[in-house]
Write a protein that holds these residues in place. Structure first.
Motif, PDB file in Angstrom:
ATOM      1  N   PHE A  17      59.257  -1.981 112.388  1.00  0.00           N
ATOM      2  CA  PHE A  17      60.314  -2.073 111.393  1.00  0.00           C
ATOM      3  C   PHE A  17      61.048  -3.363 111.676  1.00  0.00           C
ATOM      4  O   PHE A  17      60.942  -3.944 112.735  1.00  0.00           O
ATOM      5  N   GLY A  18      61.812  -3.760 110.769  1.00  0.00           N
ATOM      6  CA  GLY A  18      62.708  -4.878 110.942  1.00  0.00           C
ATOM      7  C   GLY A  18      63.620  -4.873 109.747  1.00  0.00           C
ATOM      8  O   GLY A  18      63.418  -4.083 108.839  1.00  0.00           O
ATOM      9  N   ILE A  19      64.527  -5.743 109.765  1.00  0.00           N
ATOM     10  CA  ILE A  19      65.441  -5.739 108.640  1.00  0.00           C
ATOM     11  C   ILE A  19      65.316  -7.075 107.948  1.00  0.00           C
ATOM     12  O   ILE A  19      65.864  -8.067 108.375  1.00  0.00           O
ATOM     13  N   THR A  20      64.501  -7.093 106.910  1.00  0.00           N
ATOM     14  CA  THR A  20      64.332  -8.304 106.130  1.00  0.00           C
ATOM     15  C   THR A  20      65.639  -8.671 105.491  1.00  0.00           C
ATOM     16  O   THR A  20      65.991  -9.809 105.370  1.00  0.00           O
ATOM     17  N   GLY A  21      66.391  -7.697 105.099  1.00  0.00           N
ATOM     18  CA  GLY A  21      67.763  -7.903 104.784  1.00  0.00           C
ATOM     19  C   GLY A  21      68.136  -8.071 103.343  1.00  0.00           C
ATOM     20  O   GLY A  21      67.427  -7.650 102.465  1.00  0.00           O
ATOM     21  N   PRO A  89      64.963 -12.068 108.855  1.00  0.00           N
ATOM     22  CA  PRO A  89      65.988 -11.105 108.411  1.00  0.00           C
ATOM     23  C   PRO A  89      67.179 -11.833 107.793  1.00  0.00           C
ATOM     24  O   PRO A  89      67.411 -13.011 108.050  1.00  0.00           O
ATOM     25  N   ALA A  90      67.928 -11.111 107.006  1.00  0.00           N
ATOM     26  CA  ALA A  90      69.074 -11.707 106.324  1.00  0.00           C
ATOM     27  C   ALA A  90      70.075 -12.291 107.306  1.00  0.00           C
ATOM     28  O   ALA A  90      70.340 -11.724 108.359  1.00  0.00           O
ATOM     29  N   ASN A  91      70.606 -13.415 106.916  1.00  0.00           N
ATOM     30  CA  ASN A  91      71.733 -14.033 107.594  1.00  0.00           C
ATOM     31  C   ASN A  91      72.954 -13.609 106.783  1.00  0.00           C
ATOM     32  O   ASN A  91      73.121 -14.035 105.647  1.00  0.00           O
ATOM     33  N   PHE A  92      73.774 -12.748 107.353  1.00  0.00           N
ATOM     34  CA  PHE A  92      74.907 -12.212 106.607  1.00  0.00           C
ATOM     35  C   PHE A  92      75.978 -13.259 106.314  1.00  0.00           C
ATOM     36  O   PHE A  92      76.872 -13.020 105.518  1.00  0.00           O
ATOM     37  N   HIS A  93      75.861 -14.435 106.930  1.00  0.00           N
ATOM     38  CA  HIS A  93      76.807 -15.528 106.698  1.00  0.00           C
ATOM     39  C   HIS A  93      76.363 -16.419 105.540  1.00  0.00           C
ATOM     40  O   HIS A  93      77.126 -17.281 105.101  1.00  0.00           O
ATOM     41  N   ASP A  94      75.138 -16.237 105.079  1.00  0.00           N
ATOM     42  CA  ASP A  94      74.597 -17.002 103.963  1.00  0.00           C
ATOM     43  C   ASP A  94      75.443 -16.725 102.719  1.00  0.00           C
ATOM     44  O   ASP A  94      75.730 -15.574 102.393  1.00  0.00           O
ATOM     45  N   PRO A  95      75.862 -17.766 102.002  1.00  0.00           N
ATOM     46  CA  PRO A  95      76.678 -17.565 100.804  1.00  0.00           C
ATOM     47  C   PRO A  95      76.040 -16.621  99.787  1.00  0.00           C
ATOM     48  O   PRO A  95      76.737 -15.920  99.069  1.00  0.00           O
ATOM     49  N   GLU A  96      74.698 -16.588  99.713  1.00  0.00           N
ATOM     50  CA  GLU A  96      74.013 -15.684  98.793  1.00  0.00           C
ATOM     51  C   GLU A  96      74.248 -14.223  99.164  1.00  0.00           C
ATOM     52  O   GLU A  96      74.246 -13.358  98.306  1.00  0.00           O
ATOM     53  N   VAL A  97      74.427 -13.949 100.448  1.00  0.00           N
ATOM     54  CA  VAL A  97      74.710 -12.592 100.905  1.00  0.00           C
ATOM     55  C   VAL A  97      76.201 -12.305 100.749  1.00  0.00           C
ATOM     56  O   VAL A  97      76.594 -11.259 100.245  1.00  0.00           O
ATOM     57  N   VAL A  98      77.024 -13.229 101.160  1.00  0.00           N
ATOM     58  CA  VAL A  98      78.474 -13.046 101.119  1.00  0.00           C
ATOM     59  C   VAL A  98      78.950 -12.732  99.700  1.00  0.00           C
ATOM     60  O   VAL A  98      79.834 -11.901  99.510  1.00  0.00           O
ATOM     61  N   LYS A  99      78.339 -13.367  98.698  1.00  0.00           N
ATOM     62  CA  LYS A  99      78.810 -13.169  97.323  1.00  0.00           C
ATOM     63  C   LYS A  99      78.351 -11.839  96.717  1.00  0.00           C
ATOM     64  O   LYS A  99      78.838 -11.449  95.661  1.00  0.00           O
ATOM     65  N   GLN A 100      77.441 -11.133  97.380  1.00  0.00           N
ATOM     66  CA  GLN A 100      77.011  -9.833  96.869  1.00  0.00           C
ATOM     67  C   GLN A 100      78.139  -8.815  97.029  1.00  0.00           C
ATOM     68  O   GLN A 100      78.941  -8.898  97.945  1.00  0.00           O
ATOM     69  N   THR A 101      78.177  -7.854  96.134  1.00  0.00           N
ATOM     70  CA  THR A 101      79.219  -6.830  96.207  1.00  0.00           C
ATOM     71  C   THR A 101      78.936  -5.872  97.359  1.00  0.00           C
ATOM     72  O   THR A 101      77.796  -5.760  97.831  1.00  0.00           O
ATOM     73  N   ASP A 102      79.983  -5.184  97.785  1.00  0.00           N
ATOM     74  CA  ASP A 102      79.804  -4.154  98.801  1.00  0.00           C
ATOM     75  C   ASP A 102      78.822  -3.101  98.318  1.00  0.00           C
ATOM     76  O   ASP A 102      78.005  -2.605  99.090  1.00  0.00           O
ATOM     77  N   GLY A 103      78.891  -2.762  97.034  1.00  0.00           N
ATOM     78  CA  GLY A 103      77.985  -1.761  96.475  1.00  0.00           C
ATOM     79  C   GLY A 103      76.528  -2.190  96.556  1.00  0.00           C
ATOM     80  O   GLY A 103      75.647  -1.381  96.857  1.00  0.00           O
TER      81      GLY A 103
END
Length: 146
Positions: A17-21, A89-103
């Motif tokens: 397993f891994g977290i592609t993110g 795996p996802a970089n949670f600091h990436d602006p593409e991730v940051v702009k996603q909603t909590d939902g």
């Protein structure tokens, strides 16, 4: 619950397993893989639990135990197990991730995709929201208190 913890952690470490993110990273050998987008209705999902120090502490504990092996301790997608995956795996600091909603993040965490396992059956709703809150804390710019 402890058995599930050991099983998931073991599979992450072995690379099963891994977290592609949560971002648009593609598999290195499949440039045609589509961006991972949550359905539009996921943006309407709202955290029903207060974001307080205990929530963040519990989210951090879950993150360190289940997520950091792939996403790295600070959420940059640089965990040891994550390096063995075909996609970073996802970089949670990436602006593409940051702009996603909590939902959207909650939906992705719940349902998984590819190397990212679904956590809907592993964690309660509250625990998944704790993880979302902690990921947001990771990416909040630090302010200088001096």
């Amino acid at each position: 619950m402890r058995f599930c913890t050991l099983l998931i952690t073991g599979l992450c470490v072995l690379g099963g397993f891994g977290i592609t993110g949560f971002t648009e990273n593609r598999l290195a050998d499949d440039p045609k893989q589509e961006k991972w987008k949550a359905p539009a209705w996921a943006d309407t999902l709202k955290n029903q639990y207060p974001t307080e120090p205990l929530t963040l502490a519990q989210g951090e504990e879950l993150f360190q135990e289940f997520c950091s092996s792939c996403h790295g301790e600070a959420g940059y997608g640089d965990g040891a197990a994550g390096r063995a995956l075909g996609a970073k795996p996802a970089n949670f600091h990436d602006p593409e991730v940051v702009k996603q909603t909590d939902g959207a993040l909650f939906w992705k965490l719940s349902n998984g995709r590819g190397n990212m396992p679904p956590f809907k059956e592993v964690f309660s709703d509250e625990q998944r929201w704790q993880l979302v809150a902690y990921v947001r804390k990771l990416t909040t710019p630090k302010t200088n208190t001096k």
